[in-house]
Design a protein around this motif. Structure first.
Motif, PDB file in Angstrom:
ATOM      1  N   UNK A 625       0.820  -1.208   0.000  1.00 10.47           N
ATOM      2  CA  UNK A 625       0.000   0.000   0.000  1.00 10.47           C
ATOM      3  C   UNK A 625       0.856   1.262   0.000  1.00 10.47           C
ATOM      4  N   UNK A 626       1.979   1.254   0.735  1.00 13.05           N
ATOM      5  CA  UNK A 626       2.845   2.440   0.771  1.00 13.05           C
ATOM      6  C   UNK A 626       3.444   2.716  -0.610  1.00 13.05           C
ATOM      7  N   UNK A 627       3.799   1.666  -1.333  1.00 11.07           N
ATOM      8  CA  UNK A 627       4.328   1.850  -2.688  1.00 11.07           C
ATOM      9  C   UNK A 627       3.230   2.300  -3.641  1.00 11.07           C
ATOM     10  N   UNK A 628       2.066   1.707  -3.488  1.00 11.15           N
ATOM     11  CA  UNK A 628       0.956   2.024  -4.381  1.00 11.15           C
ATOM     12  C   UNK A 628       0.611   3.507  -4.338  1.00 11.15           C
ATOM     13  N   UNK A 629       0.665   4.084  -3.151  1.00 10.51           N
ATOM     14  CA  UNK A 629       0.335   5.503  -3.004  1.00 10.51           C
ATOM     15  C   UNK A 629       1.345   6.411  -3.713  1.00 10.51           C
ATOM     16  N   UNK A 630       2.546   5.892  -3.969  1.00 15.15           N
ATOM     17  CA  UNK A 630       3.583   6.714  -4.601  1.00 15.15           C
ATOM     18  C   UNK A 630       3.222   7.100  -6.026  1.00 15.15           C
ATOM     19  N   UNK A 631       2.348   6.319  -6.638  1.00  9.75           N
ATOM     20  CA  UNK A 631       1.962   6.612  -8.022  1.00  9.75           C
ATOM     21  C   UNK A 631       1.331   7.986  -8.164  1.00  9.75           C
ATOM     22  N   UNK A 632       0.770   8.508  -7.081  1.00 11.79           N
ATOM     23  CA  UNK A 632       0.152   9.839  -7.125  1.00 11.79           C
ATOM     24  C   UNK A 632       1.181  10.966  -7.102  1.00 11.79           C
ATOM     25  N   UNK A 633       2.451  10.623  -6.900  1.00 13.87           N
ATOM     26  CA  UNK A 633       3.479  11.658  -6.723  1.00 13.87           C
ATOM     27  C   UNK A 633       4.510  11.694  -7.854  1.00 13.87           C
TER      28      UNK A 633
END
Length: 710
Positions: A625-633
């Motif tokens: 989940x922490x990696x997945x959220x990086x796609x927004x940045x």
């Protein structure tokens, strides 16, 4: 105010995607004393650095910072430190503007972050800013009392010393112009030494410059240009206009040569530059003998040549094209009937465009030995009051480095003079060439009004062209970069940055092996060393910014795979501005509690840097989940997901939109790594055939292989 820690970030970091310095400070008792509550502090600060009034701060208009100092009780001294450190660098000539100050967590502790151009100058500016603020505090709020016998703090003197230090450390105006031209063309650059040796581009595509000498400049051409006698002979043999000259090694021989050539004459060193040791318009044997001794300070051999009347023009030829012309006027003062020569010099030096060395677009005038000689010839002294309108030259040459001024005349050059300059540059063989041409009028042909080439220069300065005293600034650095990297040529190599808590090394090695099999000469930095084309060249933990630069500097490398560890990112940043592919494998709690990273969210923010600066593709673990959220940045052109769950809903939606992903799927003979891209379905590899997976049973290495494959 106590300095607890200093960190220098040489590339993208938590604070910016460009180089910054972070000072961690403890205000102590000053936490209760913002600027407006400190008696006389704001007035003293603005008196010391009046240019702070131009800072916009959060108001986005000049004077914004002053408002922050004075309104609503003022601002805390950490914020003041940020602005002072930036302004001190600007006073040295650096073009820096970014800064931010944030609470570190504990009461009174702040991270003060500010941009820098040259690392040591940025550090020195921070140190001087701290000392200045300390000196402005009431005695009872200072960290310590001055030691007995210690000289009082003199900010004006310290500032001059900082500017002088910066002149020795920062890029000069010519090198700086070339760097800015490269940045405008999205060409990466690395500084290779403490002077002006710069690498443009990465790996096998790199080119280098030293000041304005390029990696394409021929050594023999530089050697010829440095020999004024040889230059004069070559140009004269081609029918180009040059003065007659003699090379001598004694004062008497110089006087004899002047007599044979006929007065007036010029005396100059055979192989010096920047106008050093040059004396013009000499009319007696005694003047020639004295000038010879000055010239001998710069060269064993001295040139005596006919003096050409007219104005000195620098004609800059790049790649066989004339790109700029500047008339150079020697440093001078103009009488007003009221002030002495010395006072007029002070008035000229008060021009805000004048500074020390190359600090600003103009250099301060000095009443030195050469000025005294010229004053003596005119029968004046520093105490003489010049009549209104009378011009007194204090230099014989128009070099900006000795206080001269420059007038751009590029648009009025006569075609014959243009052709002459290009022929001269080609005759010597220089790709970047400064032709010094003396003529009464550059807009008239030398065939009609006369004139001559007095010098041809390798490594010509650009300051007179990029910031002339009068006339239009010229982009002379752009043509140099375009010559080094013609349209359609490459400056970069593909860069893959791999990070994560676990699996970085294995993934980086796999990726490097795949690319080597594809025919690339791969540069790999990882936990056990740097590898060039599969051969370890340096042993040790090489996952930080310095090892990354080691790979990018290697002229054999045409693709880089850079393992990027949390420690290096927190310590000094990435060490390069961007990557083509940034991959984050996972974020787990293995390294918490180090360097201020206490939570998984904080660790993810650190790891996220590599996808923030990815240009082409950001590869993230969709199962984390922490990696997945990086796609927004990320600003990457594409996002690629890696998942071991073939039913992952977000990934399925991504694939329906034509996205890129590596998916682990079940098959008849086991599990298959499958790639999806733009609607296509590519079964790639059975996991049991990958040696490191132990017949597909070691799932973490299966995942590492998926990252390497995508």
């Amino acid at each position: 105010m106590e300095l607890l820690e200093r960190r220098v970030y040489r590339g993208p970091s938590l604070y910016a995607h460009f180089p910054v310095i972070r000072l961690t400070v403890d205000l102590g008792a000053l936490e209760a004393w913002p600027s407006a509550k400190l008696p006389g502090f704001n007035e003293a600060l603005l008196a010391a650095i009046p240019t702070l009034r131009a800072h916009t701060c959060s108001y986005d208009e000049a004077g914004g910072f002053v408002r922050r100092l004075e309104e609503d009780g003022g601002t805390w001294l950490g914020h003041v430190l940020e602005h002072v450190a930036i302004e001190l660098q600007q006073l040295t000539g650096a073009k820096v503007v970014f800064g931010k100050t944030r609470g570190e967590g504990a009461p009174g502790r702040y991270h003060v972050v500010y941009e820098y151009e040259e690392e040591r100058v940025g550090e020195a500016a921070g140190n001087l800013a701290l000392r200045l603020l300390e000196s402005l505090l009431p005695p009872d709020l200072r960290a310590s009392a001055p030691k007995e016998g210690e000289p009082p703090f003199d900010f004006a003197t310290e500032l001059v010393e900082l500017i002088d230090f910066a002149q020795r450390r920062q890029l000069g105006p010519s090198t700086g112009a070339l760097v800015r031209a490269a940045e405008a063309r999205d060409i990466p650059w690395l500084r290779l030494n403490d002077q002006s040796l710069i690498q443009f581009g990465h790996g096998k595509h790199q080119k280098r410059i030293q000041a304005t000498v390029t990696s394409e400049t021929r050594h023999i051409a530089v050697s010829i240009a440095s020999d004024k006698e040889e230059t004069n002979r070559i140009l004269g043999d081609l029918g180009l206009p040059v003065p007659r000259q003699r090379v001598v090694r004694s004062a008497e021989a110089a006087a004899a040569a002047a007599s044979r050539l006929g007065y007036p004459v010029v005396v100059k060193p055979l192989d010096a530059n920047h106008g050093r040791g040059v004396a013009l318009d000499l009319r007696t044997g005694d003047e020639v003998r004295a000038a010879f001794e000055k010239a001998r300070e710069h060269s064993r051999s001295v040139v005596v040549e006919n003096f050409l009347g007219g104005f000195d023009h620098r004609m800059l030829v790049v790649g066989g094209e004339l790109v700029a012309v500047a008339k150079r006027v020697p440093g001078h003062v103009v009488g007003d009937g009221d002030h002495t020569v010395a006072q007029l010099v002070d008035l000229v030096n008060a021009d805000p465009r004048r500074g020390i060395g190359h600090e600003k677009v103009l250099t301060r005038l000095e009443l030195d030995g050469q000025a005294e000689r010229l004053m003596t010839a005119r029968g004046v002294t520093p105490d003489t009051v010049l009549p209104a309108g009378e011009v007194l030259f204090l230099r014989g040459t128009g070099n900006l480095s000795t206080g001269g001024t420059a007038i751009d005349l590029t648009d009025v050059v006569h075609p014959d003079n243009r052709e002459m300059a290009i022929r001269a540059a080609n005759a010597i063989g220089l790709d970047v060439c400064g032709v010094d041409f003396i003529t009464s009028d550059i807009s008239e042909s030398y065939r009609e009004v006369g004139g001559g080439i007095c010098e041809v220069n390798a490594a010509p300065g650009f300051r007179m062209h990029v910031a002339p005293t009068e006339g239009k600034p010229r982009d002379v650095a752009g043509p140099v970069i375009d010559m080094l990297f013609p349209k359609g040529s490459q400056a970069k190599i593909p860069i893959a940055a791999v990070t994560g808590t676990n699996g970085k090394t294995t993934t980086a090695r796999m990726l490097a092996h795949i690319q080597k099999m594809n025919g690339h000469t791969v540069g790999l930095s990882t936990t056990d060393g740097v590898y060039i084309d599969g051969v370890r060249t340096v042993a040790g933990d090489m996952t930080g910014p310095q090892s990354a630069q080691m790979v990018l500097r290697d002229p054999a490398v045409d693709l880089a795979v850079l393992e990027t560890a949390r420690g290096g990112l927190l310590r000094a940043g990435m060490g390069y501005r961007s990557c083509n592919v940034g991959a984050v494998l996972n974020v787990t709690a293995d390294h918490l509690g180090s360097r201020g990273v206490e939570t998984l969210e904080q660790l993810a923010e650190v790891k996220r840097i590599v996808v923030e600066v990815a240009r082409d593709c950001a590869v993230v673990n969709a199962d984390d989940l922490h990696c997945l959220r990086m796609a927004d940045h990320t600003r990457a052109a594409r996002i690629a997901y890696v998942t071991m769950n073939p039913r992952h809903e977000l990934v399925k939606k991504h694939l329906r939109a034509g996205g890129l992903a590596a998916v682990l799927e079940d098959g008849i003979n086991g599990q298959m790594i499958t790639l999806y891209d733009k609607g296509s379905h590519l079964p790639l590899l059975w996991t049991h055939l990958i040696p490191t997976t132990i017949e597909g049973k070691t799932l973490h290495n299966v995942q590492n292989a998926m990252f390497a494959d995508v």
